[in-house]
Design a protein around this motif. Structure first.
Motif, PDB file in Angstrom:
ATOM      1  N   ASN A  56       2.169   9.869   3.003  1.00 19.62           N
ATOM      2  CA  ASN A  56       2.914   9.962   4.260  1.00 19.62           C
ATOM      3  C   ASN A  56       2.143   9.341   5.424  1.00 19.62           C
ATOM      4  OD1 ASN A  56       5.189  11.199   3.173  1.00 19.62           O
ATOM      5  ND2 ASN A  56       4.376  13.267   3.453  1.00 19.62           N
ATOM      6  N   MET A  57       0.831   9.486   5.407  1.00 22.36           N
ATOM      7  CA  MET A  57       0.018   8.817   6.428  1.00 22.36           C
ATOM      8  C   MET A  57       0.169   7.302   6.325  1.00 22.36           C
ATOM      9  SD  MET A  57      -3.454  11.117   6.216  1.00 22.36           S
ATOM     10  CE  MET A  57      -4.433   9.854   7.016  1.00 22.36           C
ATOM     11  N   MET A  58       0.200   6.789   5.092  1.00 24.95           N
ATOM     12  CA  MET A  58       0.360   5.350   4.887  1.00 24.95           C
ATOM     13  C   MET A  58       1.736   4.885   5.378  1.00 24.95           C
ATOM     14  SD  MET A  58      -1.419   2.801   3.830  1.00 24.95           S
ATOM     15  CE  MET A  58      -2.693   3.642   2.887  1.00 24.95           C
TER      16      MET A  58
ATOM     17  N   TYR B 246       0.830  -1.207   0.000  1.00 22.29           N
ATOM     18  CA  TYR B 246       0.000   0.000   0.000  1.00 22.29           C
ATOM     19  C   TYR B 246       0.867   1.261   0.000  1.00 22.29           C
ATOM     20  CZ  TYR B 246      -4.431  -2.455   0.623  1.00 22.29           C
ATOM     21  OH  TYR B 246      -5.540  -3.243   0.429  1.00 22.29           O
ATOM     22  N   VAL B 247       1.996   1.205   0.705  1.00 21.74           N
ATOM     23  CA  VAL B 247       2.926   2.335   0.682  1.00 21.74           C
ATOM     24  C   VAL B 247       3.462   2.539  -0.733  1.00 21.74           C
ATOM     25  CG1 VAL B 247       5.186   3.122   1.453  1.00 21.74           C
ATOM     26  CG2 VAL B 247       3.566   2.211   3.114  1.00 21.74           C
ATOM     27  N   GLN B 248       3.881   1.452  -1.380  1.00 24.53           N
ATOM     28  CA  GLN B 248       4.383   1.556  -2.749  1.00 24.53           C
ATOM     29  C   GLN B 248       3.312   2.120  -3.680  1.00 24.53           C
ATOM     30  OE1 GLN B 248       7.521   1.030  -3.819  1.00 24.53           O
ATOM     31  NE2 GLN B 248       8.084   0.649  -1.698  1.00 24.53           N
ATOM     32  N   ALA B 249       2.082   1.670  -3.497  1.00 27.73           N
ATOM     33  CA  ALA B 249       0.991   2.181  -4.326  1.00 27.73           C
ATOM     34  C   ALA B 249       0.784   3.669  -4.093  1.00 27.73           C
ATOM     35  CB  ALA B 249      -0.297   1.408  -4.025  1.00 27.73           C
ATOM     36  N   SER B 250       0.889   4.092  -2.843  1.00 24.12           N
ATOM     37  CA  SER B 250       0.692   5.517  -2.543  1.00 24.12           C
ATOM     38  C   SER B 250       1.797   6.368  -3.155  1.00 24.12           C
ATOM     39  CB  SER B 250       0.636   5.736  -1.031  1.00 24.12           C
ATOM     40  OG  SER B 250       1.910   5.549  -0.435  1.00 24.12           O
ATOM     41  N   LEU B 251       3.027   5.864  -3.188  1.00 26.04           N
ATOM     42  CA  LEU B 251       4.129   6.604  -3.812  1.00 26.04           C
ATOM     43  C   LEU B 251       3.913   6.718  -5.321  1.00 26.04           C
ATOM     44  CD1 LEU B 251       7.171   5.122  -1.874  1.00 26.04           C
ATOM     45  CD2 LEU B 251       6.052   7.323  -1.510  1.00 26.04           C
TER      46      LEU B 251
ATOM     47  N   LEU C  43      -2.053  17.236  -5.434  1.00 18.37           N
ATOM     48  CA  LEU C  43      -0.725  16.735  -5.086  1.00 18.37           C
ATOM     49  C   LEU C  43      -0.530  16.731  -3.572  1.00 18.37           C
ATOM     50  CD1 LEU C  43       2.124  15.808  -5.764  1.00 18.37           C
ATOM     51  CD2 LEU C  43       2.762  18.211  -6.094  1.00 18.37           C
ATOM     52  N   GLN C  44      -0.930  17.803  -2.903  1.00 15.41           N
ATOM     53  CA  GLN C  44      -0.783  17.858  -1.444  1.00 15.41           C
ATOM     54  C   GLN C  44      -1.625  16.772  -0.776  1.00 15.41           C
ATOM     55  OE1 GLN C  44      -1.392  21.827   0.113  1.00 15.41           O
ATOM     56  NE2 GLN C  44      -0.303  22.768  -1.595  1.00 15.41           N
ATOM     57  N   HIS C  45      -2.832  16.579  -1.280  1.00 18.16           N
ATOM     58  CA  HIS C  45      -3.698  15.539  -0.715  1.00 18.16           C
ATOM     59  C   HIS C  45      -3.078  14.158  -0.901  1.00 18.16           C
ATOM     60  CE1 HIS C  45      -7.391  13.321   0.230  1.00 18.16           C
ATOM     61  NE2 HIS C  45      -7.173  12.615  -0.865  1.00 18.16           N
ATOM     62  N   THR C  46      -2.568  13.887  -2.101  1.00 18.86           N
ATOM     63  CA  THR C  46      -1.975  12.576  -2.393  1.00 18.86           C
ATOM     64  C   THR C  46      -0.712  12.357  -1.579  1.00 18.86           C
ATOM     65  OG1 THR C  46      -2.836  12.778  -4.651  1.00 18.86           O
ATOM     66  CG2 THR C  46      -1.221  11.053  -4.254  1.00 18.86           C
TER      67      THR C  46
END
Length: 484
Positions: A378-380, A307-312, A370-373
């Motif tokens: 970072n939350m993830m 999930y972290v990789q997906a968020s990046l 971009l800020q939201h994503t």
């Protein structure tokens, strides 16, 4: 060709200028948070057990219990919870396939028939006249179009590639989550199963206790009847028996509850008979080191890592939206306003449409996105970091509890042996005529009480051992990436 050179040069300069302008649109992007490194994963020095390595893939087979093997096998093949997890896998895979397909060349066949009446007061008003010699037989026309339409997004900055990478990350996370569900189900079945076995043994010990007290009640009752004893001992023994009966009823109820919990976990309406067996011997300890292996062997941590990789990748996609997008559309087909002329060579139509799009003024939408994503990513990462710490905590707590229970069991065994020695002495005194049969029989009660305490400890050790194997990831090992 020469006449088109200035036009192509102008287009190139425009594209370069807009690309630079696109880079300037990014006003703010927070830094990426750091995830916990593998060398930070370790236990305290005072937490240690005999090193037995990591659990095997089918860790429950170490108990050598065919009943448990069948229950877990049935759970993994019929659980509705696991079926739902596998459907989430399929859903994540289809989403990844959908995004990947959308980034490729798209070709569609097009066919259209349009019956229209031309307005005599519009831009096409001449066609509203009926002038066959001029090729106009209005005001009604039947326009037909057939052909192939193609479109391709060049994705120079990786918007689609990043979206596909994020979807693949979510797909791999779903695979790991399915493994986590399997581990949770198998551990839950094993814990409930051995809780039921412990209840059967507890029922047996309580029944033995009741038999001893029942003998005492009858002995005191006989003495009271013959005027050899007051009623106080009789009523005391009677109260003891009622207390044991209450415990027996509670254990029987617990067996029923455990059976229904197992039935729900397995996901079956019918439930096989479970025969009482002895609790297994516990051998599993902690591995010599945790390090990165804990990250690779905990399916929940693997799911969070993906999930972290997906968020990046989602952040990369959000950044790429600031840059120009280029696409190419093309049409080849036939178009005519008279059906009898549709398939003539003169009705051929060819469209080739290169496109360039650059958002210049969007009211801050792209920066907000971009800020939201980035914040979500970072939350993830922080959630992943906390889950890593929680995983180490689980291993430490479960290992410590098992270590403590092992120590307590050694002391409890000494207590059982001490009580058995006292019972043997009372039995020997009875055999030699130095004591009554009642005293010899009641000497069994402290032994049974200590055996019950030992059974409770053994049950806790089995449950804690299963919990430790679960905290170590069971037999899970991170598989290879499903897609590149």
């Amino acid at each position: 060709m020469t006449s088109n050179l200035p036009r192509l040069l102008l287009c190139g300069i425009l594209a370069g200028t807009t690309a630079l302008a696109g880079c300037a649109l990014i006003r703010k992007d927070s830094a990426q948070h750091q995830s916990i490194q593998p060398d930070q994963i370790k236990l305290a020095d005072d937490i240690h057990l005999a090193s037995q390595g990591w659990p095997q893939a089918q860790w429950w087979r170490q108990f050598n219990d065919p009943q448990l093997d069948k229950l877990i096998q049935r759970t993994l093949s019929g659980s509705h919870t696991l079926a739902e997890a596998k459907l989430r896998e399929e859903q994540a895979q289809s989403q990844a396939d959908l995004l990947e397909a959308g980034s490729r060349l798209q070709i569609a066949a097009l066919g259209m028939v349009n019956r229209q009446r031309v307005s005599a007061n519009g831009f096409l008003s001449p066609y509203a006249m009926d002038a066959p010699k001029l090729g106009m037989d209005g005001p009604y026309y039947t326009e037909a179009t057939v052909g192939l339409f193609a479109g391709l997004d060049l994705d120079l900055w990786g918007v689609h590639r990043s979206a596909v990478a994020a979807a693949i990350g979510a797909q791999n996370a779903a695979l790991a989550e399915t493994a986590a569900v399997e581990l949770s189900l198998s551990a839950g079945v094993a814990q409930l199963y051995y809780s039921m076995q412990a209840s059967y043994q507890m029922l047996d010990l309580l029944q033995q206790t009741r038999d001893v007290i029942d003998f005492a009640v009858k002995a005191h009752q006989s003495k009271v009847a013959h005027g050899l004893e007051a009623k106080v001992p009789y009523h005391g023994a009677k109260a003891q028996m009622l207390a044991v009966d209450k415990q027996i009823a509670a254990v029987k109820g617990q067996i029923k509850e455990t059976r229904e919990s197992l039935r729900a976990l397995i996901g079956a309406s019918d439930f096989p008979d479970i025969k009482p067996i002895a609790l297994p011997q516990i051998q599993t300890g902690l591995p010599a080191t945790l390090s990165y292996e804990l990250l690779a062997r905990r399916p929940d941590l693997q799911a969070m890592r993906w999930y972290v990789q997906a968020s990046l990748s989602q952040v990369d996609a959000a950044r790429a939206l600031f840059y120009p997008s280029f696409d190419i559309k093309a049409f080849f087909g036939l178009d005519a306003i008279h059906l009898d002329q549709l398939f003539k060579s003169t009705s051929k139509q060819i469209n080739f449409i290169p496109g360039l799009r650059l958002p210049l003024f969007d009211g801050g939408r792209l920066n907000a996105n971009l800020q939201h994503t980035r914040a979500a990513s970072n939350m993830m990462i922080e959630r992943y970091n906390q889950q890593v710490l929680d995983a180490v905590r689980d291993v430490a707590i479960n290992g410590t509890r098992l270590q403590t229970l092992n120590e307590e069991r050694g002391m409890q065994l000494d207590r059982v042996e001490a009580m058995r020695y006292t019972q043997a002495a009372a039995e020997a005194a009875f055999q030699r005529g130095l004591g009554s049969r009642l005293q010899a029989t009641e000497a069994r009660l402290p032994v049974l009480a200590e055996e019950i305490s030992l059974l409770i400890l053994d049950t806790q050790r089995v449950i804690q051992n299963i919990q430790l194997m679960k905290s170590l990831g069971g037999g899970y090992q991170a598989p290879a990436v499903t897609k590149e």
